[in-house]
Design a protein around this motif. Structure first.
Motif, short mmCIF file in Angstrom:
data_model
loop_
_atom_site.label_atom_id
_atom_site.label_comp_id
_atom_site.label_asym_id
_atom_site.label_seq_id
_atom_site.Cartn_x
_atom_site.Cartn_y
_atom_site.Cartn_z
N LEU A 244 1.40 0.40 3.64
CA LEU A 244 0.56 1.57 3.36
C LEU A 244 0.08 1.61 1.91
O LEU A 244 -1.02 2.09 1.64
CB LEU A 244 1.29 2.87 3.71
CG LEU A 244 1.38 3.19 5.19
CD1 LEU A 244 2.18 4.47 5.41
CD2 LEU A 244 -0.01 3.32 5.81
N GLN A 245 0.87 1.08 0.98
CA GLN A 245 0.43 1.05 -0.42
C GLN A 245 -0.83 0.20 -0.58
O GLN A 245 -1.59 0.40 -1.53
CB GLN A 245 1.54 0.48 -1.31
CG GLN A 245 2.68 1.44 -1.52
CD GLN A 245 3.83 0.80 -2.27
OE1 GLN A 245 3.70 -0.26 -2.86
NE2 GLN A 245 4.97 1.46 -2.26
N ARG A 246 -1.05 -0.69 0.34
CA ARG A 246 -2.22 -1.58 0.27
C ARG A 246 -3.40 -1.07 1.10
O ARG A 246 -4.47 -1.67 1.09
CB ARG A 246 -1.80 -2.98 0.71
CG ARG A 246 -0.88 -3.64 -0.32
CD ARG A 246 -0.13 -4.82 0.28
NE ARG A 246 0.60 -5.57 -0.75
CZ ARG A 246 1.80 -5.23 -1.21
NH1 ARG A 246 2.41 -4.15 -0.77
NH2 ARG A 246 2.39 -5.97 -2.14
N CYS A 247 -3.22 0.02 1.81
CA CYS A 247 -4.29 0.61 2.63
C CYS A 247 -5.13 1.53 1.74
O CYS A 247 -5.05 2.75 1.81
CB CYS A 247 -3.71 1.38 3.81
SG CYS A 247 -2.90 0.32 5.03
N ASP A 248 -5.94 0.90 0.89
CA ASP A 248 -6.68 1.62 -0.14
C ASP A 248 -8.17 1.77 0.16
O ASP A 248 -8.92 2.23 -0.68
CB ASP A 248 -6.49 0.92 -1.49
CG ASP A 248 -6.90 -0.55 -1.46
OD1 ASP A 248 -7.49 -1.01 -0.46
OD2 ASP A 248 -6.60 -1.24 -2.44
N GLY A 249 -8.58 1.35 1.35
CA GLY A 249 -10.00 1.44 1.69
C GLY A 249 -10.84 0.36 1.04
O GLY A 249 -12.06 0.34 1.18
N GLN A 250 -10.19 -0.59 0.35
CA GLN A 250 -10.88 -1.69 -0.32
C GLN A 250 -10.51 -3.04 0.29
O GLN A 250 -11.34 -3.93 0.35
CB GLN A 250 -10.54 -1.70 -1.81
CG GLN A 250 -10.85 -0.41 -2.54
CD GLN A 250 -12.32 -0.10 -2.52
OE1 GLN A 250 -13.15 -0.94 -2.82
NE2 GLN A 250 -12.66 1.13 -2.16
N ARG A 251 -9.26 -3.18 0.70
CA ARG A 251 -8.75 -4.46 1.19
C ARG A 251 -8.82 -4.53 2.71
O ARG A 251 -8.47 -3.58 3.40
CB ARG A 251 -7.30 -4.65 0.77
CG ARG A 251 -7.13 -4.84 -0.70
CD ARG A 251 -5.66 -5.05 -1.01
NE ARG A 251 -5.18 -3.87 -1.71
CZ ARG A 251 -4.14 -3.85 -2.50
NH1 ARG A 251 -3.42 -4.93 -2.67
NH2 ARG A 251 -3.79 -2.76 -3.12
#
Length: 96
Positions: free
Chosen positions: A49-56
């Motif tokens: 979830l820390q990587r679910c930033d709308g960019q990756r």
């Protein structure tokens, strides 16, 4: 994404509006807060979830986690968790 549909590698996940990921010292873990409550996350869920930033993209998240964990094949686990998270409304996907 429908409930039975697989998660696309090119999809870009983002935490849903109204939800906030944060570390909770009292619980000694990451939690996902939302207006009706709180979800206590295990370490793996928090890492994703820390990587679910709308960019990756999903593929970029898998690659990043694999690199962070000595080349481990995390693809199936990431896809399964993202599908679960989407079914609960914790994340949404932008299809690219």
């Amino acid at each position: 994404m429908s409930a039975g549909a697989p998660v696309s590698d090119s999809a870009v996940p983002q935490i849903t509006r109204g939800h906030r990921l944060q570390f909770e010292p009292a619980q000694d873990c990451h939690v996902l807060l939302y207006p009706e409550g709180m979800i206590t996350l295990n370490d793996s869920a928090a890492e994703i979830l820390q990587r679910c930033d709308g960019q990756r993209s999903v593929q970029a998240i898998c690659n990043d986690l694999s690199a962070a964990f000595d080349g481990a094949d995390v693809t199936a686990d990431v896809h399964a968790f993202l599908k679960l998270a989407a079914s609960h409304g914790w994340i949404v996907f932008d299809q690219t």
